[in-house]
Design a protein around this motif. Structure first.
Motif, PDB file in Angstrom:
ATOM      1  N   THR A 352      19.204 -94.409  73.279  1.00  0.00           N
ATOM      2  CA  THR A 352      18.778 -93.281  74.123  1.00  0.00           C
ATOM      3  C   THR A 352      17.329 -92.858  73.853  1.00  0.00           C
ATOM      4  N   THR A 353      16.567 -93.708  73.210  1.00  0.00           N
ATOM      5  CA  THR A 353      15.176 -93.367  72.869  1.00  0.00           C
ATOM      6  C   THR A 353      14.375 -92.929  74.094  1.00  0.00           C
ATOM      7  N   HIS A 354      14.573 -93.640  75.208  1.00  0.00           N
ATOM      8  CA  HIS A 354      13.791 -93.357  76.414  1.00  0.00           C
ATOM      9  C   HIS A 354      14.663 -92.761  77.523  1.00  0.00           C
ATOM     10  N   LEU A 355      15.788 -92.140  77.143  1.00  0.00           N
ATOM     11  CA  LEU A 355      16.747 -91.654  78.142  1.00  0.00           C
ATOM     12  C   LEU A 355      16.112 -90.669  79.123  1.00  0.00           C
ATOM     13  N   LYS A 356      15.319 -89.745  78.617  1.00  0.00           N
ATOM     14  CA  LYS A 356      14.733 -88.731  79.491  1.00  0.00           C
ATOM     15  C   LYS A 356      13.844 -89.370  80.558  1.00  0.00           C
ATOM     16  N   MET A 357      13.013 -90.324  80.148  1.00  0.00           N
ATOM     17  CA  MET A 357      12.131 -90.998  81.116  1.00  0.00           C
ATOM     18  C   MET A 357      12.940 -91.835  82.109  1.00  0.00           C
ATOM     19  N   ILE A 358      14.004 -92.485  81.606  1.00  0.00           N
ATOM     20  CA  ILE A 358      14.848 -93.298  82.487  1.00  0.00           C
ATOM     21  C   ILE A 358      15.506 -92.421  83.543  1.00  0.00           C
ATOM     22  N   VAL A 359      16.057 -91.279  83.118  1.00  0.00           N
ATOM     23  CA  VAL A 359      16.705 -90.371  84.065  1.00  0.00           C
ATOM     24  C   VAL A 359      15.709 -89.866  85.110  1.00  0.00           C
ATOM     25  N   ASN A 360      14.504 -89.522  84.681  1.00  0.00           N
ATOM     26  CA  ASN A 360      13.483 -89.060  85.639  1.00  0.00           C
ATOM     27  C   ASN A 360      13.198 -90.114  86.703  1.00  0.00           C
ATOM     28  N   GLU A 361      13.153 -91.385  86.286  1.00  0.00           N
ATOM     29  CA  GLU A 361      12.918 -92.478  87.239  1.00  0.00           C
ATOM     30  C   GLU A 361      14.120 -92.670  88.167  1.00  0.00           C
ATOM     31  N   LEU A 362      15.324 -92.591  87.585  1.00  0.00           N
ATOM     32  CA  LEU A 362      16.537 -92.814  88.382  1.00  0.00           C
ATOM     33  C   LEU A 362      16.739 -91.733  89.441  1.00  0.00           C
ATOM     34  N   LYS A 363      16.260 -90.525  89.175  1.00  0.00           N
ATOM     35  CA  LYS A 363      16.430 -89.419  90.136  1.00  0.00           C
ATOM     36  C   LYS A 363      15.699 -89.668  91.457  1.00  0.00           C
ATOM     37  N   LYS A 364      14.800 -90.645  91.463  1.00  0.00           N
ATOM     38  CA  LYS A 364      14.142 -91.017  92.715  1.00  0.00           C
ATOM     39  C   LYS A 364      15.111 -91.698  93.672  1.00  0.00           C
ATOM     40  N   PHE A 365      16.225 -92.210  93.125  1.00  0.00           N
ATOM     41  CA  PHE A 365      17.159 -92.990  93.943  1.00  0.00           C
ATOM     42  C   PHE A 365      18.468 -92.270  94.222  1.00  0.00           C
ATOM     43  N   GLY A 366      18.739 -91.176  93.522  1.00  0.00           N
ATOM     44  CA  GLY A 366      19.993 -90.482  93.769  1.00  0.00           C
ATOM     45  C   GLY A 366      20.263 -89.425  92.720  1.00  0.00           C
ATOM     46  N   THR A 367      21.488 -88.898  92.767  1.00  0.00           N
ATOM     47  CA  THR A 367      21.927 -87.880  91.812  1.00  0.00           C
ATOM     48  C   THR A 367      22.371 -88.578  90.525  1.00  0.00           C
ATOM     49  N   VAL A 368      21.886 -88.078  89.402  1.00  0.00           N
ATOM     50  CA  VAL A 368      22.161 -88.724  88.111  1.00  0.00           C
ATOM     51  C   VAL A 368      23.011 -87.799  87.240  1.00  0.00           C
ATOM     52  N   LYS A 369      24.093 -88.343  86.697  1.00  0.00           N
ATOM     53  CA  LYS A 369      24.950 -87.604  85.784  1.00  0.00           C
ATOM     54  C   LYS A 369      25.075 -88.376  84.468  1.00  0.00           C
ATOM     55  N   ILE A 370      25.109 -87.645  83.361  1.00  0.00           N
ATOM     56  CA  ILE A 370      25.139 -88.250  82.029  1.00  0.00           C
ATOM     57  C   ILE A 370      26.407 -87.834  81.298  1.00  0.00           C
ATOM     58  N   ASN A 371      27.072 -88.800  80.668  1.00  0.00           N
ATOM     59  CA  ASN A 371      28.157 -88.530  79.718  1.00  0.00           C
ATOM     60  C   ASN A 371      27.761 -89.138  78.382  1.00  0.00           C
ATOM     61  N   ASP A 372      27.536 -88.284  77.378  1.00  0.00           N
ATOM     62  CA  ASP A 372      27.181 -88.837  76.070  1.00  0.00           C
ATOM     63  C   ASP A 372      28.371 -88.764  75.114  1.00  0.00           C
ATOM     64  N   ASN A 373      28.145 -89.231  73.894  1.00  0.00           N
ATOM     65  CA  ASN A 373      29.196 -89.257  72.875  1.00  0.00           C
ATOM     66  C   ASN A 373      30.419 -90.034  73.360  1.00  0.00           C
ATOM     67  N   MET A 374      30.155 -91.213  73.900  1.00  0.00           N
ATOM     68  CA  MET A 374      31.221 -92.080  74.405  1.00  0.00           C
ATOM     69  C   MET A 374      31.406 -93.282  73.481  1.00  0.00           C
ATOM     70  N   CYS A 375      32.423 -94.072  73.765  1.00  0.00           N
ATOM     71  CA  CYS A 375      32.762 -95.235  72.929  1.00  0.00           C
ATOM     72  C   CYS A 375      33.301 -96.345  73.810  1.00  0.00           C
ATOM     73  N   ILE A 376      32.843 -97.581  73.576  1.00  0.00           N
ATOM     74  CA  ILE A 376      33.383 -98.739  74.295  1.00  0.00           C
ATOM     75  C   ILE A 376      34.465 -99.394  73.438  1.00  0.00           C
ATOM     76  N   ILE A 377      35.655 -99.537  74.000  1.00  0.00           N
ATOM     77  CA  ILE A 377      36.751-100.255  73.347  1.00  0.00           C
ATOM     78  C   ILE A 377      36.859-101.618  74.011  1.00  0.00           C
ATOM     79  N   CYS A 378      36.735-102.671  73.222  1.00  0.00           N
ATOM     80  CA  CYS A 378      36.704-104.036  73.758  1.00  0.00           C
ATOM     81  C   CYS A 378      37.931-104.817  73.284  1.00  0.00           C
TER      82      CYS A 378
END
Length: 438
Positions: A352-378
């Motif tokens: 998430t080092t560049h998360l803020k900048m990534i979100v700012n860029e993504l907002k040009k294309f639509g509504t952005v929602k974030i869920n943090d503190n998640m876990c991938i079970i494989c």
């Protein structure tokens, strides 16, 4: 010839060094790759940190403490004054070398030279102990044959040729000892292999010499079918395909780095994960052979952030996904999972080092929602889509766990679930109960 690699805990004390010598004395010709003694690399990193901060007093104090510890190790390991002196002369030379860095400019180049000294110390100690005990052993300096190219990737042809030359200087030796992790870069500077460290070294050496097998010795008995820190009744997996092992390693199985066995995979050399503390345990064999119709193991990857981009403009719009992915490429942020619909795309990242900048860029294309503190079970195994029912077994096990995303079909070896970190333990236990313990 086989290759055996021992990690830091396996050579973490003088007694464990003696145990390693007993393990490698089986009458077969071999190359043994050693890590630094456990704790040593941390001390070397601490020395580097003091030097970056221009605090030579702090660096000297840490060097002196480490030197005192190794002085004690030498007294414990050897029974003759001759080998105590030979070994201590070499180690003293290294500690004096470390002290030279307290003068002048300190950069990443100097740091890599310092951090790599741990492997040089451990290999000298074990080689001299072998010689003292009368074994036909010799030291192969990794810096003489292990090199990366200008892209930072192993220079396989160079490694093959130079390693062959090094072995040829002592063709009659039964045991060759060498350092893991360290190498030179394309410009001849001391560097390291980064990904997988000493495991990567062992895999590269095995591929270079066409080894019969590569053994990676750690302090646990192979790769388990679930995380024993969170789940009851786990057991070692007897056999994995290289792809299955890579999936498990990427998604949280810490025993192995996901890319470090690629050279062995391409060369078709089996890799065995074995336990130094329990040498008779069968461990795990990793090869290019597939065991069909089996689910093998479950792993979890923490600190995941989910990003959801919802856009009516995405409907039937070609190029939308390309534009989204280019944003992550710009900020050098890898994506783990991806799910799409007609009006949105959800994906996950672990950096998430560049998360803020990534979100700012993504907002040009639509509504952005974030869920943090998640876990991938494989869930990993033979999950080819023709195997009816395997994916439903996994989803059935997760019936009482809130699932944010599911990824299936990108690989024939896994199905992944994104859950909240607070549900991780319940999810892992539920999968074990359904898939392995029922």
């Amino acid at each position: 010839m086989k290759v055996m690699k021992f990690g830091g805990t396996s050579v973490g004390t003088t007694q464990r060094m003696k145990d390693v010598v007993n393990l490698i004395n089986d009458g077969e010709k071999k190359i043994v790759v050693l890590s630094a003694m456990s704790g040593t690399t941390n001390s070397l990193v601490e020395i580097s940190d003091y030097l970056y901060k221009k605090n030579p007093e702090g660096a000297f104090e840490t060097i002196n403490a480490l030197e005192s510890k190794y002085r004690s190790h030498v007294d414990d390991l050897y029974s003759t004054d001759e080998y105590k002196q030979i070994t201590w002369d070499k180690l003293k030379e290294i500690f004096d070398f470390l002290r030279t860095f307290t003068k002048g400019i300190f950069t990443m180049y100097e740091e890599k030279m310092i951090v790599g000294q741990g492997e040089i110390m451990s290999t000298n100690m074990v080689t001299n102990y072998l010689l003292e005990q009368g074994y036909n052993a010799c030291l192969l300096p990794a810096l003489e044959f292990m090199r990366t190219d200008k892209n930072g990737e192993p220079d396989l042809e160079y490694i093959r040729e130079k390693l062959k030359d090094q072995i040829a200087t002592n063709p009659d030796a039964d045991i060759y000892i060498t350092q893991g992790f360290i190498c030179r870069n394309a410009y001849g500077e001391m560097d390291n292999l980064q990904r997988g460290g000493s495991d990567y070294t062992a895999s590269l050496i095995g591929a270079a010499i066409g080894a019969t097998e590569i053994q990676i010795w750690t302090d646990i008995d192979g790769m388990h079918n679930n995380d024993p820190r969170f789940v009851d009744k786990t057991s070692p997996v007897s056999h994995l395909h290289f792809e299955e092992a890579a999936e498990l390693a990427y998604f949280g199985a810490k025993i192995l780095h996901p890319t470090c066995v690629q050279p062995a995979k391409f060369a078709g050399i089996p890799v065995k994960l074995l336990n130094t503390m329990d040498p008779k345990a069968p461990g795990t064999v990793i090869s290019n052979e597939t065991e069909y119709n089996k689910i093998k193991a479950v792993a979890a990857k923490d600190n995941i952030t989910a990003i959801n981009i919802i856009s009516s403009r995405m409907l039937l719009a070609h190029g939308f996904l390309r534009k989204v992915f280019e944003i992550f490429e710009t900020y050098k942020t890898s994506i783990d999972m991806v799910c799409t619909s007609e009006v949105g795309v959800s994906l996950t990242i672990d950096n998430t080092t560049h998360l803020k900048m990534i979100v700012n860029e993504l907002k040009k294309f639509g509504t952005v929602k974030i869920n943090d503190n998640m876990c991938i079970i494989c869930v990993v195994g033979d999950l080819n889509w023709h195997n009816v029912g395997f994916e439903s077994d996994a989803t059935e096990a997760m019936r009482n766990i809130p699932v944010r995303m599911i990824s299936y079909g990108g690989s024939s070896h896994n199905i992944s679930f994104l859950v909240a970190a607070e549900d991780k333990k319940r999810a892992l236990q539920a999968l074990s109960d359904k898939l392995f313990n029922s």
